[in-house]
Enzyme design. Structure first.
Site: not given
Ligand SMILES: Cc1ncc(C[n+]2csc(CCOP(=O)(O)OP(=O)(O)O)c2C)c(N)n1
Ligand SMILES: [Mg+2]
Lengths: 329, 324
Positions: B59, B84-85, B29, B128, B82
Site C-alpha cells: 500500500e 482501512d488499508f 491490487e 473492513h 478498502f
C-alpha cells in the site's frame, strides 16, 4: 578499479569543484545557523560530498533525482542555484520553494530535483513512481534516489525496491551509508549482511564501494547508470562514508569518540580527491584559484540571502488546493 | 442515458477518462481481474496491463508510486481496495501527496485520485468496514469526495481524475450493485457542490454517501406520517464543502440534522454543525443535531453491526426530536 595514472583531469577537476561547492555551501549554511539566519534544522553532508558529486555528475539534466533530509549536496550537484537554496534555508523570497519548504523540503523541479524529504525512506516509493511514469511515457530518462543507511529498515524500502524490480523500472538507488542513523550506530540495529545484499535479494545489480573515493564513486555510478538507462532495470549503489559533523547543525555528536572523528577526517573525500589530482600533475595554483572562486560564490550567496525580503504572508495561503466551493452569499 | 450500477459507473468514468487522456492510468491490487468489487471490470482487456496495473500488496508503494508518477506528468488513479488499508499509506498520502505542492512552493502539482471503498458491508467487521472521511477532511491539501449514486459516481470520478488536486475518493461498498440512470450528456461535476436530493421546508438533513438513501427513505416516511417536510442535501464533496448550499437551506427551514455512517465524535458532521451554529444562530428553531455511529469498533455479528447502523427507528426518532 580506476586507472589513476590516467586520471581524466578535467573530469575529476569538475567533480572536485562540485565537492568544494557543496562543502562551502554547507559551511555557509552552518554560519547562517550560528547567526540565526537558518531558521530550522539542517543536516550537513560534510564528509559525504563525493557521493553527491560522483553520482549527480553522471546524470543528465532531464534525469530525475530524489533526496533526503541530508540533501543540500544532491540538490546543488543536480544543478540547483545555490543562491535560491540559501534563500530557502533562510526562509526568504526567491528561495527554491519561496520559503515554504526550508532545508528538509528543498526541491528544484526545473533541474529534475523532485525534493528532499522530512520523512526517512519516503522518497524511495516516490522515486519508484517517477520511474514508473517514465516507463509509461516511454522515454529514456532515469531516476536517482538517495537515502541513508537508516532508511533501509523502513517498510517503503522493501516496497519500493520490490516494485522497481518487479516492473523493470529505471532507478538507481543510492544508499549513503555514513554508519549512523541520528545518534544510533546503524550496525547495532540492522540485521544481516547489509544494504547491497538486501538489494541483491531482489535480483538487482548491487555494488558496495568506498564512497569517499571520487574516482570509484564516479566510475561505479557511471557504469550502473549506463546499465539502468540501457536495460531499463533498477540497480543499487551502496556507498560507505562518514558524517563528519553532527546529525544536525546543532548536534555535538557526543555519542562517538573524538578519536573516531579525527580518524575520519584523514579520509576526507575532498582531501583525497585533491591528492589524486596532485598525483596526476594538477598544480597548486589550480586549486587556489578554484577555492577562491567557490568562496567568492558562496560569500555572494550568503549576502544575497541575508538581504532578501521575507515572503509575503499572503503567499502562505497559496499552493494548497484549486478546488473551491461556491461562495456564500 | 444508460442504466448502470454504481460499480459500472465508476468503471465507465475511468474508461472514458483513459480514452481521452493517455496519461491517466490506474494501479492497485488485482485490478487486472476487475478489482475486488468489479469496479475495474473489462478495463485491462481494453487498455492493457501497462495502464491498468496490478500491483503487489504494497500500500505504501501503491500510494507513493502514485505520488511520484503524479509529479512526473501522469494522472494516476490509485486503488486502496478498502479504506482501512489506506492507513498503511498515510505518510504517502498525508505527508507527501497533500503537502508536495505547498512545501515545494508551487513547483509541482499532484493530480492523484485515491479510491478508497468505505462503509459497512456484509459482516466485514472492524478492519473492513470503516468510514474514515473525517481523517482526510482534517488535512490541508486534500479534496474529499463521496458519491452516493451511479450518476454521481460517474460524474464525480471523472472530475476527480481531471482535477490537479489530490483527491480522496470514497466509494461505499454497499452501493456497488445499486442501479440508476447515468446520463451520457451530464454537465461535468463541479467539485465542491452539494446536491439537493429532496426539497422540503421544515427540516434540512445534510448527509452523504450511502446514508443518503436511508435519509431519503426516512424523509418519505416523515412526509407520509405528516411529521415533517424534509429537505435532503447530499454534500457529495466534503472538502471543500458547499457551505453556501447548506446555509441557504437552513436559513429557510430553521432546522438542521446531520446524518452520517461514520462515528459521530469528531466526524465531519461536527464541522457542518459548528459552522451553522456560528453563522445562523438566530435563524435556528431547534438545536443543530448530529446522528451517526457510536464510538465503537464495528462488530461482526449482524446484531452487533446493527448497533452501529443508522436504522429506520433511530432515524425516525431523530427526525421526530428535531420537530418536537
Ligand atoms: C519516518 C521517520 N522516522 C524518523 C525520523 C527522524 N530522523 C530524521 S533523520 C534520521 C536518521 C536517518 O538516518 P539515515 O537514513 O542513515 O540518514 P542520515 O541521517 O545518516 O543521512 C531520523 C531517525 C524521520 N525523519 N522520519
Ligand atoms: Mg546514516
Amino acid at each position: 578499479m580506476s586507472n589513476r595514472g590516467n586520471l581524466d583531469r578535467n573530469r575529476f577537476l569538475a567533480y572536485h569543484r562540485e565537492m568544494l561547492r557543496i562543502r562551502a555551501l554547507e559551511e555557509t549554511a552552518l554560519e547562517g545557523l550560528k547567526q540565526g539566519l537558518v531558521l530550522g534544522a539542517i543536516h550537513p553532508s560534510i564528509g559525504q560530498e563525493a557521493i553527491a558529486a560522483g553520482v549527480a555528475g553522471q546524470l543528465r539534466r532531464d534525469d530525475i533525482l530524489l533526496s533526503t533530509h541530508r540533501g543540500h549536496g544532491h540538490t546543488l550537484a543536480k544543478g540547483a542555484d545555490p543562491e535560491a537554496m540559501m534563500r530557502e534555508l533562510f526562509g526568504r523570497q526567491g528561495g527554491n520553494c519561496g520559503g515554504k519548504g526550508g532545508s528538509m523540503h528543498i526541491a528544484d523541479f526545473s533541474v529534475g530535483m523532485l525534493g528532499a524529504n522530512g520523512v526517512v525512506g519516503a522518497n524511495i516509493v516516490i522515486a519508484t513512481g517517477a520511474a514508473h511514469a517514465i516507463r509509461l511515457h516511454g522515454d529514456d530518462r532515469i531516476v536517482a534516489c538517495f537515502f541513508g543507511d537508516g532508511a533501509i529498515n523502513r517498510g517503503p524500502f522493501l516496497e519500493g525496491l520490490n516494485w522497481a524490480a518487479a516492473f523493470d523500472l529505471p532507478v538507481l538507488f543510492i544508499c549513503e551509508d555514513n554508519g549512523f542513523a541520528a545518534t544510533t550506530r546503524s550496525a547495532d540495529l540492522t540485521a544481516g549482511p547489509g544494504p547491497a545484499a538486501r538489494a541483491a535479494s531482489f535480483g538487482m545489480d548491487a555494488e558496495s564501494i568506498d564512497g569517499n573515493d571520487i574516482t570509484i564513486v564516479a566510475e561505479t555510478a557511471e557504469s550502473l547508470i549506463d546499465r539502468v538507462r540501457r536495460n531499463r532495470k533498477p540497480a543499487f549503489l551502496h556507498a560507505r562514508t562518514y558524517r563528519l559533523t553532527g546529525h544536525t547543525g546543532a548536534d555535538p555528536a557526543t555519542y562517538r569518540p573524538a578519536t573516531e572523528v579525527e580518524q575520519a577526517w584523514q579520509n576526507d573525500p575532498i582531501a583525497r580527491s585533491r591528492a589524486l589530482l596532485v598525483a596526476a600533475g594538477v598544480e597548486t595554483e589550480v586549486f587556489d584559484t578554484m577555492e577562491r572562486a567557490v568562496a567568492a560564490e558562496m560569500k555572494q550567496v550568503f549576502e544575497a540571502a541575508r538581504n532578501a525580503p521575507w515572503p509575503d504572508p499572503a503567499e502562505g495561503l497559496t499552493d494548497v488546493l484549486d478546488a473551491r466551493a461556491p461562495e456564500v452569499a | 442515458m444508460a442504466e448502470m450500477t454504481y460499480a459500472a459507473a465508476g468503471a465507465a468514468a475511468l474508461s472514458e477518462t483513459m480514452e481521452a487522456d493517455r496519461t491517466v492510468w490506474a494501479l492497485g491490487e488485482d485490478l487486472g481481474r476487475g478489482g475486488v468489487f468489479g469496479q475495474y471490470a473489462g478495463l485491462e482487456a481494453r487498455f492493457g496491463a501497462e495502464r491498468i496495473v496490478s500491483t503487489p500488496i504494497s500500500e505504501a508503494a501503491i500510494m507513493g508510486v502514485g505520488v511520484g508518477a503524479a509529479m512526473t506528468g501522469t494522472r494516476p488513479v490509485v486503488e486502496m481496495r478498502f479504506a482501512d488499508f489506506a492507513l498503511c499509506a498515510t505518510d504517502e498520502l498525508i505527508n507527501q501527496a497533500a503537502k508536495a505542492r505547498f512545501m515545494f512552493g508551487g513547483q509541482t502539482r499532484v493530480p492523484l485520485t485515491v479510491r478508497m471503498p468505505v462503509g459497512m458491508w456484509r459482516s466485514s467487521a472492524a478492519q473492513h468496514s470503516q468510514s474514515l472521511e473525517a481523517l482526510y477532511t482534517h488535512i490541508p491539501g486534500l479534496v474529499v469526495m463521496m458519491p452516493a449514486t451511479p450518476a454521481d459516481n460517474h460524474a464525480m470520478l471523472k472530475a476527480a481524475i481531471l482535477s490537479d488536486d489530490p483527491v480522496v475518493y470514497l466509494e461505499h461498498k454497499n452501493l456497488w450493485p445499486l442501479s440508476g440512470e447515468v446520463p451520457d450528456d451530464a454537465a461535468p461535476y463541479r467539485i465542491g457542490t452539494a446536491g439537493v436530493a429532496r426539497q422540503g421546508s421544515d427540516l434540512t438533513i445534510v448527509t452523504w454517501s450511502a446514508t443518503l438513501h436511508d435519509i431519503l427513505a426516512a424523509a418519505g416516511r416523515a412526509a407520509q406520517a405528516g411529521v415533517a417536510d424534509i429537505e435532503v442535501l447530499d454534500l457529495r464533496t466534503l472538502w471543500p464543502w458547499d457551505k453556501a448550499c447548506v446555509l441557504q437551506s437552513v436559513r429557510r427551514t430553521g432546522r438542521l440534522l446531520i446524518a452520517h455512517e461514520a462515528v459521530v465524535v469528531g466526524g465531519f458532521g461536527a464541522e457542518v454543525a459548528a459552522t451553522v451554529a456560528e453563522e445562523l444562530h438566530s435563524d435556528l428553531k431547534a438545536p443543530v443535531r448530529r446522528i451517526g455511529a457510536p464510538k465503537l469498533p464495528i462488530g461482526y455479528a449482524p446484531t452487533l453491526e446493527n448497533e452501529i447502523r443508522l436504522g429506520p427507528d433511530r432515524l425516525d426518532a431523530a427526525i421526530a426530536r428535531m420537530m418536537s
